[in-house]
Design a protein around this motif. Structure first.
Motif, mmCIF file in Angstrom:
data_model
loop_
_atom_site.group_PDB
_atom_site.id
_atom_site.type_symbol
_atom_site.label_atom_id
_atom_site.label_comp_id
_atom_site.label_asym_id
_atom_site.label_seq_id
_atom_site.Cartn_x
_atom_site.Cartn_y
_atom_site.Cartn_z
ATOM 1 N N GLY A 136 0.794 -1.224 0.000
ATOM 2 C CA GLY A 136 0.000 0.000 0.000
ATOM 3 C C GLY A 136 0.827 1.274 0.000
ATOM 4 N N ALA A 137 2.154 1.156 -0.134
ATOM 5 C CA ALA A 137 3.026 2.339 -0.084
ATOM 6 C C ALA A 137 2.859 3.225 -1.314
ATOM 7 C CB ALA A 137 4.480 1.898 0.041
ATOM 8 N N GLN A 151 -11.079 3.946 -8.920
ATOM 9 C CA GLN A 151 -11.036 4.959 -9.975
ATOM 10 C C GLN A 151 -9.722 4.878 -10.729
ATOM 11 O OE1 GLN A 151 -11.688 8.811 -8.185
ATOM 12 N NE2 GLN A 151 -12.868 7.801 -6.599
HETATM 13 N N1 LIG Z 1 -7.858 2.329 -8.108
HETATM 14 C C1 LIG Z 1 -7.740 2.697 -6.825
HETATM 15 N N2 LIG Z 1 -8.722 3.379 -6.198
HETATM 16 C C2 LIG Z 1 -8.595 3.781 -4.907
HETATM 17 N N3 LIG Z 1 -7.493 3.546 -4.147
HETATM 18 C C3 LIG Z 1 -6.491 2.863 -4.720
HETATM 19 C C4 LIG Z 1 -6.550 2.389 -6.079
HETATM 20 N N4 LIG Z 1 -5.385 1.751 -6.356
HETATM 21 C C5 LIG Z 1 -4.632 1.799 -5.241
HETATM 22 N N5 LIG Z 1 -5.285 2.460 -4.264
HETATM 23 C C6 LIG Z 1 -4.745 2.750 -2.917
HETATM 24 O O1 LIG Z 1 -3.541 3.476 -3.074
HETATM 25 C C7 LIG Z 1 -2.552 3.055 -2.118
HETATM 26 C C8 LIG Z 1 -1.309 2.600 -2.846
HETATM 27 O O2 LIG Z 1 -1.585 1.389 -3.530
HETATM 28 P P1 LIG Z 1 -0.496 0.631 -4.397
HETATM 29 O O3 LIG Z 1 -1.182 -0.562 -5.007
HETATM 30 O O4 LIG Z 1 0.168 1.586 -5.294
HETATM 31 O O5 LIG Z 1 0.520 0.153 -3.271
HETATM 32 P P2 LIG Z 1 1.789 -0.811 -3.396
HETATM 33 O O6 LIG Z 1 2.905 -0.122 -2.720
HETATM 34 O O7 LIG Z 1 1.965 -1.215 -4.802
HETATM 35 O O8 LIG Z 1 1.321 -2.048 -2.535
HETATM 36 P P3 LIG Z 1 1.483 -3.604 -2.840
HETATM 37 O O9 LIG Z 1 2.848 -3.959 -2.392
HETATM 38 O O10 LIG Z 1 0.419 -4.164 -1.957
HETATM 39 O O11 LIG Z 1 1.218 -3.833 -4.292
HETATM 40 C C9 LIG Z 1 -3.214 1.964 -1.306
HETATM 41 O O12 LIG Z 1 -3.728 2.548 -0.110
HETATM 42 C C10 LIG Z 1 -4.353 1.482 -2.195
HETATM 43 O O13 LIG Z 1 -5.444 0.981 -1.429
#
Ligand SMILES: Nc1ncnc2c1ncn2[C@@H]1O[C@H](COP(=O)(O)OP(=O)(O)OP(=O)(O)O)[C@@H](O)[C@H]1O
Length: 347
Positions: free
Chosen positions: A55-56, A346
């Motif tokens: 989630g970072a 979104q």
């Molecule tokens: N389409 C979306 N709509 C709303 N929130 C989102 C969306 N995509 C990601 N998020 C939120 O944005 C934040 C970052 O998500 P992201 O998937 O980029 O994290 P990450 O670092 O890749 O995590 P992971 O290691 O779990 O893949 C999270 O809190 C996630 O819930």
């Protein structure tokens, strides 16, 4: 670097040699800011690691850089093209391996590659040669007629990597390519990526949950937490920023109360713990220097060393230091499926 890339890098005020330039980039999903003004540059030919807890914002960053989702604010230039204004040119210059496996399981290995090559309009003559080379590079030549559903997870991941390279991209984006693989397959994938990077002169931007791999393979690492960049440097330099960077454990044959203060006076030592049976645990800012001087001191004093070990700071320590959290294997999500879209998601 091509002239176009050089011009673009200069006009964007990114340093010469920059192939991915990210300037204060922001992504908002409604009111939620997933990426909060991140800036970094990746040099041509680098393997650049993006690390961070779940989630970072790592995937969100990758999705913006690969033109899959729009940038809310800030700017990113990939292979000399602005991701917001020249998305087609960016897509031609990049290969992308998303977290979920997306090859068609009902097609053969070769068919999966051919379809992609056609999609990217790779000329027929070039297509066949390129596919043969890639199959060999990912060690799947003898499986080329096998149906994709019969492959193991590691083989399928290798197929996906080959598929991401059929159109000869300059830059390769990989989002957790080894998650869910067994340790042997993981090592095979990383060795293969290194080989491909050399052969095809690729720049690689990769996210991973595995610190040992990031340490061994990445030229530089960016740590992202809560949508912000919290550290960026080479693995070695990052480790040097963690206080008390080494633990030296030494056991002497003869117990001697004076050793505590003698060890404390060695250069670089920040603390000494005394344990039973002549064992000491020495924290040092410079493990190799402390160890050398400790051995010399023991020799001068006629003291026999029964055991000695030096544990240097690992990238795990760096990660905990900057994020306050540990990246554990159990955090790693299961893969091999595509998450259904959540209501309210979104672009
Ligand atoms: N389409 C979306 N709509 C709303 N929130 C989102 C969306 N995509 C990601 N998020 C939120 O944005 C934040 C970052 O998500 P992201 O998937 O980029 O994290 P990450 O670092 O890749 O995590 P992971 O290691 O779990 O893949 C999270 O809190 C996630 O819930």
């Amino acid at each position: 670097m091509t002239a176009a890339l050089k011009d673009q890098a200069e006009t964007a005020a990114f340093p010469p040699g920059t192939i991915i330039g990210v300037d204060n980039i922001v992504k908002r999903y409604g009111d939620f800011e997933a990426v909060k003004g991140v800036s970094f540059n990746v040099g041509d030919g680098e393997i650049f690691g993006l690390l961070g807890p779940n989630g970072a914002g790592k995937s969100t960053l990758i999705r913006m850089l690969t033109t899959l989702i729009p940038v809310t604010a800030g700017r990113a230039v990939v292979a000399g093209h602005d991701v917001s204004k020249e998305s087609d040119a960016v897509r031609r210059a990049i290969g992308v391996i998303p977290q979920a496996m997306t090859s068609d399981i009902d097609l053969t290995v070769e068919e999966n590659l051919t379809i992609y090559a056609k999609l990217y309009e790779v000329p027929k003559a070039h297509r066949e040669k390129n596919i043969a080379e890639l199959l060999e590079a990912v060690d799947l030549t003898k499986w080329r007629k096998a149906q994709t559903k019969t492959l193991s997870g590691g083989m399928r991941r290798r197929l996906e990597i080959a598929r991401g390279l059929v159109h000869g991209p300059q830059i390769f984006f990989l989002d957790e390519p080894t998650t869910g693989l067994d340790p042997v397959s993981r090592v095979a994938v990383w060795e293969m990526l290194n080989r491909l990077k050399e052969r095809r002169k690729l720049t690689i931007l990769i996210t991973t949950h595995y610190m040992d791999e990031a340490d061994r393979l990445c030229d530089r690492i960016a740590i992202v937490d809560h949508g912000k960049l919290v550290a960026l440097d080479t693995p070695l330099a990052l480790k040097a920023t963690v206080p008390g960077s080494s633990v030296v454990e030494v056991q002497f044959e003869r117990e001697d109360a004076e050793w505590q203060s003698k060890l404390e006076q060695l250069p670089g030592v920040t603390s000494v713990e005394s344990h039973a049976n002549g064992l000491y645990r020495v924290l040092s800012a410079n493990g190799s220097q402390t160890t050398t001087q400790l051995v010399e001191l023991a020799a001068r004093e006629g003291q026999v060393i029964k055991g000695l070990s030096v544990q240097n700071t690992t990238l795990d320590d760096v990660f905990v230091y900057y994020t306050g959290r540990q990246l554990r294997d159990e955090q790693v999500k299961a893969h091999g499926f595509v998450m259904p879209q959540r209501p309210g998601m979104q672009p």
